[in-house]
Design an enzyme around this catalytic site. Structure first.
Site: not given
Ligand code: KIV
Length: 271
Positions: A122, A189
């Site tokens: 991220e 997201e």
């Molecule tokens: O951790 C997760 O499930 C995610 C998705 C929502 C993309 O990063």
């Protein structure tokens, strides 16, 4: 059955080709062997071992507490079930931010100990050094921008991101940077659909959306949410494809009643 089930194994190259051909990419999360086996056999393109395991498997309020060892455990269980899908593993909070050497060590542990095929991280510019170092070891990286749940205490809320021009501009810049660094795909997201479409059109790598509208190259959802197992989470973007909560509750209740009323086991169900 998936349109792309004819592909033997999904690779980062195949995903790139799918984007160029305008073929949509389907991605879901999984965290254990049994679910991953059903999901892979159904023809999913990418299985994400998400750090959402922290929420749906462990019951934490955020994704922050899950550890590298726990992610490796979940990822190994998924990898053992999968024949076809590309398995992407989330790098958990605290294993890559601010220290590229630690980031590479964490990514190597994931690849070596779980057998996963790629990692997801991220952030944009602020984690560029870590991404570069991991890529230099030959480990494919998927990016993740927009609402990045590992930064929830910075945001303070799970509402839609990048509605303001300044944040939207940073997101566009970060997306371009991630592509230049060499990430093979990008998750966006909970951002406005128009912005997500613009990003997808400006990048040659696949852009996978969750709450980012239909103008991207693929979609991802958390498995437990789309199966209707989680009752208390209903964002606008979530479509429930089953009501497993009701189906499972009914099955559990029937079993309990059968045990208590001596209906189970019957003559044929014993030795
Ligand atoms: O951790 C997760 O499930 C995610 C998705 C929502 C993309 O990063």
């Amino acid at each position: 059955m998936s349109v792309h089930k004819e592909y033997k194994k999904i690779t980062t190259k195949r995903l790139f080709d799918m984007k160029q051909a305008g073929a949509k990419i389907a991605m879901l999360t999984a965290y254990d062997y049994t679910m991953a086996k059903i999901l892979d056999a159904s023809g999913i393109d990418i299985i994400l071992v998400g750090d959402s395991a922290s929420n749906v498997m462990a019951g934490h309020e955020t994704t922050l507490p899950i550890t590298l060892d726990q992610m490796i455990y979940h990822a190994g269980s998924v990898v053992r079930a999968v024949d076809r899908a590309l398995v992407v593993v989330d790098m958990p909070f605290g294993t890559y931010q601010g220290n590229s050497k630690k980031a590479l060590e964490s990514a190597i542990r994931i690849m070596k100990e779980s057998g996963g095929h790629a990692v997801k991280m991220e952030g944009g510019e602020e984690i560029a050094e870590s991404i570069t170092r991991i890529l230099s070891a030959g480990i494919p990286v998927m990016g993740h921008l927009g609402l990045t749940p590992q930064s929830i205490y910075k945001f303070g809320t799970y509402t839609v991101r990048a509605k303001e021009e300044k944040e939207a501009e940073k997101l566009i810049k970060d997306a371009k940077l991630l592509e230049e660094l060499g990430v093979f795909a990008l998750v966006l997201e909970k951002i406005p659909a128009k912005l997500a479409q613009k990003v997808a059109q400006n990048l040659s790598i696949p852009v996978i959306g969750i709450g980012a509208g239909a103008g991207v190259d693929g979609q991802v959802l958390v498995m437990h949410d789309m199966l209707g197992m989680t009752k208390d989470f209903s964002p606008r973007f979530l479509r429930r494809y089953a009501d497993l909560h009701t189906i499972m509750s009914e099955a559990f209740t029937r079993y309990i009643n059968d045990v208590k009323s001596l209906e189970f086991p019957n003559e044929k169900e014993q030795y």
